[in-house]
Design a protein around this motif. Sequence first.
Motif, PDB file in Angstrom:
ATOM      1  N   THR A 158     -54.525  40.519 -56.697  1.00 46.78           N
ATOM      2  CA  THR A 158     -55.722  39.926 -57.300  1.00 46.78           C
ATOM      3  C   THR A 158     -56.978  40.604 -56.750  1.00 46.78           C
ATOM      4  N   PRO A 159     -58.050  40.596 -57.540  1.00 46.28           N
ATOM      5  CA  PRO A 159     -59.279  41.240 -57.050  1.00 46.28           C
ATOM      6  C   PRO A 159     -60.118  40.312 -56.182  1.00 46.28           C
ATOM      7  N   ASN A 160     -59.831  38.979 -56.230  1.00 47.67           N
ATOM      8  CA  ASN A 160     -60.688  38.062 -55.469  1.00 47.67           C
ATOM      9  C   ASN A 160     -59.928  36.882 -54.894  1.00 47.67           C
ATOM     10  N   ALA A 161     -60.628  36.101 -54.040  1.00 48.36           N
ATOM     11  CA  ALA A 161     -59.981  35.004 -53.318  1.00 48.36           C
ATOM     12  C   ALA A 161     -59.930  33.746 -54.174  1.00 48.36           C
ATOM     13  N   CYS A 162     -58.882  32.939 -53.955  1.00 47.61           N
ATOM     14  CA  CYS A 162     -58.848  31.611 -54.577  1.00 47.61           C
ATOM     15  C   CYS A 162     -59.169  30.569 -53.515  1.00 47.61           C
ATOM     16  N   GLU A 163     -58.620  30.763 -52.321  1.00 47.26           N
ATOM     17  CA  GLU A 163     -58.735  29.741 -51.273  1.00 47.26           C
ATOM     18  C   GLU A 163     -59.453  30.241 -50.033  1.00 47.26           C
ATOM     19  N   GLY A 164     -60.652  30.788 -50.193  1.00 46.14           N
ATOM     20  CA  GLY A 164     -61.409  31.196 -49.006  1.00 46.14           C
ATOM     21  C   GLY A 164     -61.069  32.618 -48.592  1.00 46.14           C
ATOM     22  N   THR A 165     -62.087  33.343 -48.148  1.00 47.53           N
ATOM     23  CA  THR A 165     -61.903  34.768 -47.891  1.00 47.53           C
ATOM     24  C   THR A 165     -61.284  35.065 -46.524  1.00 47.53           C
ATOM     25  N   THR A 166     -61.177  34.048 -45.668  1.00 49.20           N
ATOM     26  CA  THR A 166     -60.709  34.327 -44.306  1.00 49.20           C
ATOM     27  C   THR A 166     -59.205  34.552 -44.222  1.00 49.20           C
ATOM     28  N   THR A 167     -58.445  34.123 -45.231  1.00 52.70           N
ATOM     29  CA  THR A 167     -56.990  34.257 -45.120  1.00 52.70           C
ATOM     30  C   THR A 167     -56.407  35.236 -46.140  1.00 52.70           C
ATOM     31  N   LEU A 168     -57.208  36.236 -46.512  1.00 52.05           N
ATOM     32  CA  LEU A 168     -56.736  37.206 -47.503  1.00 52.05           C
ATOM     33  C   LEU A 168     -55.971  38.364 -46.852  1.00 52.05           C
ATOM     34  N   PHE A 169     -54.900  38.770 -47.493  1.00 54.41           N
ATOM     35  CA  PHE A 169     -54.197  39.990 -47.107  1.00 54.41           C
ATOM     36  C   PHE A 169     -54.677  41.091 -48.046  1.00 54.41           C
ATOM     37  N   ALA A 170     -55.280  42.138 -47.489  1.00 51.08           N
ATOM     38  CA  ALA A 170     -55.761  43.233 -48.336  1.00 51.08           C
ATOM     39  C   ALA A 170     -54.712  44.337 -48.369  1.00 51.08           C
ATOM     40  N   VAL A 171     -54.559  44.949 -49.536  1.00 49.47           N
ATOM     41  CA  VAL A 171     -53.669  46.109 -49.666  1.00 49.47           C
ATOM     42  C   VAL A 171     -54.400  47.201 -50.442  1.00 49.47           C
ATOM     43  N   TYR A 173     -55.301  49.774 -53.173  1.00 50.42           N
ATOM     44  CA  TYR A 173     -54.924  49.719 -54.584  1.00 50.42           C
ATOM     45  C   TYR A 173     -55.542  50.886 -55.354  1.00 50.42           C
ATOM     46  N   PHE A 174     -54.798  51.977 -55.427  1.00 51.18           N
ATOM     47  CA  PHE A 174     -55.224  53.182 -56.155  1.00 51.18           C
ATOM     48  C   PHE A 174     -56.717  53.480 -55.931  1.00 51.18           C
ATOM     49  N   ASP A 175     -57.440  53.726 -57.029  1.00 43.83           N
ATOM     50  CA  ASP A 175     -58.855  54.063 -56.883  1.00 43.83           C
ATOM     51  C   ASP A 175     -59.752  52.832 -56.892  1.00 43.83           C
ATOM     52  N   GLU A 176     -59.122  51.655 -56.951  1.00 48.99           N
ATOM     53  CA  GLU A 176     -59.909  50.421 -57.068  1.00 48.99           C
ATOM     54  C   GLU A 176     -60.345  49.885 -55.706  1.00 48.99           C
ATOM     55  N   GLY A 177     -59.933  50.573 -54.641  1.00 49.23           N
ATOM     56  CA  GLY A 177     -60.239  50.049 -53.309  1.00 49.23           C
ATOM     57  C   GLY A 177     -59.144  49.093 -52.884  1.00 49.23           C
ATOM     58  N   SER A 178     -59.524  47.842 -52.517  1.00 49.70           N
ATOM     59  CA  SER A 178     -58.522  46.885 -52.045  1.00 49.70           C
ATOM     60  C   SER A 178     -58.145  45.887 -53.129  1.00 49.70           C
ATOM     61  N   ALA A 179     -56.870  45.531 -53.115  1.00 48.96           N
ATOM     62  CA  ALA A 179     -56.427  44.356 -53.875  1.00 48.96           C
ATOM     63  C   ALA A 179     -56.079  43.312 -52.820  1.00 48.96           C
ATOM     64  N   TYR A 180     -55.999  42.063 -53.221  1.00 48.24           N
ATOM     65  CA  TYR A 180     -55.637  41.006 -52.280  1.00 48.24           C
ATOM     66  C   TYR A 180     -54.398  40.307 -52.799  1.00 48.24           C
ATOM     67  N   LEU A 181     -53.491  39.976 -51.871  1.00 51.67           N
ATOM     68  CA  LEU A 181     -52.291  39.244 -52.288  1.00 51.67           C
ATOM     69  C   LEU A 181     -52.702  37.808 -52.606  1.00 51.67           C
ATOM     70  N   SER A 182     -52.205  37.290 -53.698  1.00 52.29           N
ATOM     71  CA  SER A 182     -52.644  35.987 -54.193  1.00 52.29           C
ATOM     72  C   SER A 182     -52.421  34.856 -53.173  1.00 52.29           C
ATOM     73  N   GLN A 183     -53.432  34.005 -53.036  1.00 47.84           N
ATOM     74  CA  GLN A 183     -53.300  32.809 -52.175  1.00 47.84           C
ATOM     75  C   GLN A 183     -52.858  31.615 -53.002  1.00 47.84           C
ATOM     76  N   SER A 184     -53.019  31.723 -54.320  1.00 43.04           N
ATOM     77  CA  SER A 184     -52.674  30.656 -55.263  1.00 43.04           C
ATOM     78  C   SER A 184     -53.012  31.196 -56.643  1.00 43.04           C
ATOM     79  N   GLY A 185     -52.174  30.891 -57.625  1.00 50.01           N
ATOM     80  CA  GLY A 185     -52.421  31.410 -58.974  1.00 50.01           C
ATOM     81  C   GLY A 185     -53.356  30.538 -59.787  1.00 50.01           C
ATOM     82  N   GLN A 186     -53.893  29.510 -59.142  1.00 51.43           N
ATOM     83  CA  GLN A 186     -54.688  28.496 -59.850  1.00 51.43           C
ATOM     84  C   GLN A 186     -55.706  29.048 -60.846  1.00 51.43           C
ATOM     85  N   LEU A 187     -56.544  29.989 -60.393  1.00 47.18           N
ATOM     86  CA  LEU A 187     -57.626  30.446 -61.255  1.00 47.18           C
ATOM     87  C   LEU A 187     -57.080  31.045 -62.549  1.00 47.18           C
TER      88      LEU A 187
END
Length: 431
Positions: A158-171, A173-187
């Motif tokens: 995912t490109p952004n946080a669902c549940e606060g930015t402090t618990t994001l895992f960044a990976v 992601y090609f030329d896009e910079g970082s992607a974040y592993l989903s904290q919840s699919g809610q959005l």
Amino acid sequence: MYTQISKLSQYIGQEVTLKGWLNNKRSSGSIAFLELRDGSGFIQCVVSKKEVTEEIWSEVEKSTQESSVEITGIVSKHPKQVDLYELQAKSYKLIQLSIDYPIANKDHGPEFLMDNRHLWLRSKKQWAILRVRDVVITAINGYLHSQGFIKVDSPIFTPNACEGTTTLFAVPYFDEGSAYLSQSGQLYIEAAIASVGRCYDFGPVFRAEKSKTKRHLSEFWMMDAEGAFIEHEENLQIQEGLIKYIIKKTLENCQVELNILERNIEPLKKVLELPFIRLTYKEAIKKLTELGSDIKYGEDLGNDDEGLLTKDSAVPVFIEKWDKGIKPFYMKLDQEDPTRVLNDDLIAIEGAGEIIGGSQREDNFDLLLERIRHEGLSEKEYEWYTDLRKYGSVPHSGFGIGLERMVRWMTGVEHIRECIPFPRTINRLKP
Ligand code: 4AD
């Protein structure tokens, strides 16, 4: 006839072939008791030296714990226990001899067992937990479909946080910079309700939480449900219905497993009979203060607080309408008191702690944007999400249940790491 242990009641007095692994072996010289497991259950197979050829007897003698085997024999009822069967072996084939299996039938420390998780999964207790987990998953799917929800999957990258930015895992992601592993699919499922009305996702989510508690994993499974035109009150009713349904299905389908886990099922039966308790956040803080907690208004509940609030309760407790300052940007402000939001945390009994987090969502474009700005989040990144409030916005609500938290409660297992096949915690990534 090749069959499975779970089907043996149909074959009493008949000859069958079972295939599996030796869980245990006892031998008295002329008679061997082999405990076989095949994934569907456990059974004692009796081999009598005088009933089999010398060749077969020597295969039996050399067989060890965890050897894979094929046993043919006659099914009989266990002499003492109901619903248990025995196999009087006639023929025996060693498929593969297991040499020096590291987990003996004795006590090992948790670190050793976790290092050998790939093998530990075979133990009776872990087998029982895996099966309860499956029943909980099936119950969640069944209940939601009965309530008109369909499954719509949400992305993991995912490109952004669902549940606060402090618990994001960044990976990367090609030329896009970082992607974040989903904290919840809610959005994402909030977007999907405008297509299908009611939906849910169910998959792994990730939290880079530095918590070393018995209730935290860094990778866990969450079911997020979301429904258009569902408001706060109905949201709570659906959650209560879901929990009761899971308990009912677990009690119906997991008698053997709960027995192996030595789970006292009386508290679970009781939950089915009574409505859940509701406290507002304000009432919860007042009660906690009276009970001696040093929690202050505006603070999140700690593990001990959750324990205090539920210690005398026969049913789970909803803590609803929290102060907006401690909850995420997407929760809807309560018109009656805009310092709080229309949300709930559901705290289970027996020390199981929080199992659900849910809320009505802010459906007003301006208010949502204001909350995003106030939290210092990027307006641009959330543009797709705020779009949902531009084109036919509707009141809607949803919630997320942590699968392993629920399995931990159902099984009565102390540590959440046993409630997922391969746990990921702050200090464990292997195997
Ligand atoms: O309360 P949470 O953070 O809620 C959400 O993520 C919402 N977006 C869900 C929604 O409204 N669709 O998490 C929901 C549940 C918790 O109640 C808990 O059961 C579980 O997820 N959970 C964890 N389980 C294991 N390890 C962790 N680190 C967990 N964090 C949350």
